[in-house]
Design an enzyme around this catalytic site. Structure first.
Site, PDB file in Angstrom:
ATOM      1  N   HIS B 274       0.944  -1.328   0.065  1.00 55.76           N
ATOM      2  CA  HIS B 274      -0.144   0.615   0.045  1.00 55.76           C
ATOM      3  C   HIS B 274       0.517   1.069   0.111  1.00 55.76           C
ATOM      4  O   HIS B 274       0.854   2.016  -0.601  1.00 55.76           O
ATOM      5  CB  HIS B 274      -0.966   0.265   0.873  1.00 55.76           C
ATOM      6  CG  HIS B 274      -1.607   0.678   1.532  1.00 55.76           C
ATOM      7  ND1 HIS B 274      -3.276   0.939   1.055  1.00 55.76           N
ATOM      8  CD2 HIS B 274      -1.744   2.075   2.019  1.00 55.76           C
ATOM      9  CE1 HIS B 274      -3.824   2.501   1.016  1.00 55.76           C
ATOM     10  NE2 HIS B 274      -2.823   3.408   1.684  1.00 55.76           N
ATOM     11  N   GLU B 275       1.455   1.121   0.904  1.00 55.20           N
ATOM     12  CA  GLU B 275       2.810   2.320   0.836  1.00 55.20           C
ATOM     13  C   GLU B 275       3.341   2.527  -0.483  1.00 55.20           C
ATOM     14  O   GLU B 275       3.830   3.607  -0.505  1.00 55.20           O
ATOM     15  CB  GLU B 275       2.784   2.639   2.136  1.00 55.20           C
ATOM     16  CG  GLU B 275       2.454   2.893   3.336  1.00 55.20           C
ATOM     17  CD  GLU B 275       1.938   3.806   3.813  1.00 55.20           C
ATOM     18  OE1 GLU B 275       1.822   4.575   3.013  1.00 55.20           O
ATOM     19  OE2 GLU B 275       1.162   3.716   4.544  1.00 55.20           O
ATOM     20  N   HIS B 278       1.672   4.752  -2.711  1.00 56.00           N
ATOM     21  CA  HIS B 278       2.018   5.968  -2.314  1.00 56.00           C
ATOM     22  C   HIS B 278       3.014   6.266  -3.148  1.00 56.00           C
ATOM     23  O   HIS B 278       3.517   7.478  -3.997  1.00 56.00           O
ATOM     24  CB  HIS B 278       1.472   6.263  -0.925  1.00 56.00           C
ATOM     25  CG  HIS B 278       0.587   6.329  -0.203  1.00 56.00           C
ATOM     26  ND1 HIS B 278      -0.902   6.802  -1.455  1.00 56.00           N
ATOM     27  CD2 HIS B 278      -0.256   5.431   0.089  1.00 56.00           C
ATOM     28  CE1 HIS B 278      -1.520   6.840  -0.566  1.00 56.00           C
ATOM     29  NE2 HIS B 278      -2.120   5.926  -0.048  1.00 56.00           N
ATOM     30  N   GLU B 304      -4.906   8.027  -3.023  1.00 56.34           N
ATOM     31  CA  GLU B 304      -5.617   6.968  -2.378  1.00 56.34           C
ATOM     32  C   GLU B 304      -5.489   6.254  -3.554  1.00 56.34           C
ATOM     33  O   GLU B 304      -5.021   4.255  -3.354  1.00 56.34           O
ATOM     34  CB  GLU B 304      -5.777   7.091  -1.736  1.00 56.34           C
ATOM     35  CG  GLU B 304      -6.347   6.195  -0.367  1.00 56.34           C
ATOM     36  CD  GLU B 304      -5.684   5.913   0.288  1.00 56.34           C
ATOM     37  OE1 GLU B 304      -5.054   6.788   1.020  1.00 56.34           O
ATOM     38  OE2 GLU B 304      -5.989   4.759   1.374  1.00 56.34           O
TER      39      GLU B 304
END
Lengths: 510, 510
Positions: B274-275, B278, B304
């Protein structure tokens, strides 16, 4: 003007001065942190981009320090009638900013810009020259730097010797007149002591260090000793880097770095103890000086005294190893099972003339500094020129250490300092040793059980003494004020000379 | 006024605007780094001291952003005749600063100060309330925050619904009118899909995750996948923290954090992916936007979308695990020897209504957001009051997820957002999912071998597509401009609805 009016003006100036001091200190503390980060943590590709960001903040700090506002505030607060009514802490702050303000303002802007560009480029020239053993490649830049420094010395002003103006940047108030006899005594006695060791000394056994020491175990041992010798791990960190240093962010955040080499257990060990000496100093500064220019050490020399006191006078003492050697043996049983504490102690105190300053032992180190001091003094005094340096360097190496560098890379090109204009910096290292020995003498009087404390691994009273007498004051006192305050007399070379005589008599059975 | 005079004025304004943009960006990038440092690296005792230093720099950034100089520059550059002659990049920069300037200037200083103090205190009240399951303790602060936000909405202005003014802070240009139908469709279909899964779904076997996974091995595996999925480790780092986040310092320095739990291998695994979503976004921004406000993502929602695209649409796909599951088995042979890839794929996509948003699965997550969106909208619209929240919260949990929180700590008190005034933030999370599904549809058209790429661990063309179509633009386009540009149409809930239907039909054999 009546008293009331003066008071209101001073009051307002004090408030503004506090605010600008706080802002400069906050920004400096941020710069400290990000400098550490860029050396220790930052990924490769971001560094050049980030350098622009820190450049912007550094410029802001410089602008604030030499701003019209700062000038006005300093003028108000240091006027004869106002200065005398300030408290000691504010006086010290005014002293610090005024010193920097006057020096910075005295250099014409265009001259300073030329100089900044020059030193930025000189670093590359120096690196290339050192890599290729090519002094001629570095010479043009070095000549210009020397010219600039001669000019700066004239602009700053001095009483006796132009070099005084440069010394003052690193050790406020120090002069050639004060330093010459101190260093002469230290040099003469060190040269003689070295000769005696070489002629009559009982050889030490350094083979113990010609072994591999597992890096993970080294790390554990370094982390084990730090809190024992007084470094607060909740107010600091220990990380790895190629060129070890200590970086203060604030009183509660002091970051040490060290370098682990499998084939050289001494490198990280004494490096860490050395940096811890710097770090503990900053951890102990009076919290009331937080957010102010006083939240730092008194000078380069005093700072160095704290690292060298811990590294050499404590960390290379028999008492220290009486406590730590059995622990070290537990970490490295195979390497140390057949080594006696006496052998180990003598091995860590081996004296051996060598070309490179940063690898020198406790005795010959000062001779490396003497050589640099004499060269810098003569350069700024106009007695010699940059082009003469390789020959002078090699001659002095032969005179003091009895060896001649095989090339300039391990000779005159070895240090970075001149390339960034740091002429006047080198004496700090030996000043640190001189201060440390004088402080050692005083602490031994105040704490008669000094040796027993170390021998039993109890560093609290020693650190308490250092905190009480030196560390807590941060930058409140000038180095000379501080050493007189702590030891009752001005800096005196006798203590280091005696300390070295006594230590090496013991180590080498002289 | 002749053209020449106008040009000179605009030219000068452009130069000044560039300088102030650069300064603000440099300071923001430093603030980003030191924020990361304080969470990940800083020793305990230094943090409160350092908070004052960053406070000073943050204040400076705010002052610069709302300065008279900025006001004048924005006025000059956004005047009708001048704005039209600017290039697209400068237009976007003016748009960004103007938005912030006008919002900040519109709030009277005393009101803003009251609000700042309130949100600082509210965080403590929220933390205590959550810890003690005591909503009443948080209520007074929450009521005041809602009041402030209602006032701010009126001051900022809106066309249809006051909540629009707050939404706009996180997703520029978004309104209730646009969002209501999107979210209604998503909510209705998700509730139905959840019911079908619960009634007819073939149970998944989650026991595979009820095992211990050695943390060192987890770390290695996380570091193994990051470069493969496209995160450049030379332009970033991966560290550990309690509350994982990604922090951009600059394009060459993007720092991810994750949290390793021995008893929950999914936590770090999907957290890191997830990170990384980003982080890769920020690594891919056009280097020409360096040192400018455009060096960032288009909006919270678009950002997001990139993390959720990578975590869910890629990271929880069968294709992803076809490539990575055999590797994961090599890292954890004992834990995974009797697990088939089918079982593993179904296990990582298990749907299970639960109380806590941040632990929710891909399907029920959006229902957690719907609930918060509806509450925020009604609060700001004045239809409900803060005191009603626990009851409303629990009712909606029952309606959408079929479960009622056993207490407020795992209910209305679970999230930090409202305590810092972040009303309008929550929709970003589901917007991210909506954007991601729409982008997925487009990328699948553009790269017909999308699935095969993932299956063979080749992420370069996928990342190149994302970079080319989304990432490189940084903050150049508004989110709406961007999604239309990339996918050819405005945001449409159909794609996420279809994606979820299809995915869970496969996972649960519906």
């Amino acid at each position: 003007m009546n008293q009331k009016v003066i008071d209101a003006t001073v009051q307002k100036a004090l408030e503004q001065f506090k605010a600008i001091d706080e802002k400069i200190t906050h920004y400096s503390s941020i710069i400290g942190l990000v400098d550490w980060d860029q050396k220790v943590m930052a990924p490769k590709k971001g560094r050049s981009v980030f350098a622009k960001a820190t450049g912007t903040l550094r410029t802001e700090v410089f602008k604030l320090s030499v701003s019209q506002e700062m000038g006005n505030l300093l003028e108000t607060l240091s006027s004869q009638e106002n200065f005398k009514i300030l408290d000691g802490v504010t006086k010290a702050k005014v002293r610090e900013y005024k010193e920097y303000y006057q020096k910075s303002k005295s250099i014409p802007a265009n001259l300073f810009q030329e100089y900044s560009i020059l030193t930025a480029q000189a670093n590359d020239a120096w690196e290339e020259a050192r890599e290729n053993n090519d002094f001629a490649h570095y010479l043009p830049a070095l000549e210009k730097i020397v010219d600039f420094k001669r000019k700066f010395a004239e602009i700053y002003g001095y009483e006796d010797h132009p070099y005084d103006a440069l010394l003052d940047e690193f050790e406020p108030g120090l002069t050639v007149k004060r330093l010459d006899p101190l260093f002469a005594k230290l040099r003469e006695s060190s040269v003689k002591l070295l000769e005696r060791i070489q002629q009559y000394g009982k050889p030490t056994q350094v083979e113990v260090f010609d072994q591999s020491f597992d890096i993970e175990k080294q790390k554990e041992f370094n982390r084990f000793i730090l809190p024992i010798i007084g470094f607060d791990m909740e107010a600091g960190r220990l990380d790895e880097t190629v060129h070890p240093f200590a970086q203060t962010v604030n009183i509660g955040d002091v970051r040490l770095t060290t370098r682990y080499l499998e084939k050289n257990v001494r490198s990280a060990l004494f490096g860490t103890i050395h940096e811890a000496g710097h770090g503990i100093y900053e951890q102990h500064v009076n919290p009331e000086y937080e957010d102010s220019v006083l939240q730092s050490g008194a000078s380069f020399g005093i700072h160095e005294s704290q690292s060298r006191f811990l590294e050499n006078m404590v960390g290379r003492s028999m008492e220290f190893w009486k406590f730590f050697f059995p622990k070290l043996q537990e970490y490295f049983p195979k390497q140390l099972e057949n080594v006696s504490i006496e052998e180990f102690y003598r091995a860590v105190n081996t004296v051996e003339p060598s070309f490179i300053r940063v690898e020198a032992d406790e005795l010959t180190y000062n001779l490396h500094i003497m050589l640099r001091y004499e060269i810098e003094k003569a350069l700024i005094g106009g007695e010699i020129e940059a082009k003469d340096l390789p020959a002078i360097w090699n001659q002095k190496m032969q005179d003091y250490l009895g060896i001649t560098p095989s090339n300039d890379t391990v000779g005159v090109l070895q240090d970075v300092h001149w390339s960034f204009g740091g002429i006047g910096y080198f004496p700090s290292y030996s000043l640190g040793n001189l201060y440390a020995a004088q402080i050692l003498r005083t602490i031994q009087k105040d704490l008669p059980d000094f040796s027993q404390h170390i021998e039993s691994g109890r560093f609290d009273l020693i650190q308490e003494w250092l905190k009480e007498n030196i560390h807590q004051y941060g930058r409140l006192y000038t180095p000379n004020e501080l050493i007189v305050r702590v030891t009752g007399e001005e800096l005196n070379a006798d203590y280091l000379v005696e300390y070295l005589e006594k230590k090496y008599a013991r180590v080498y059975g002289l």
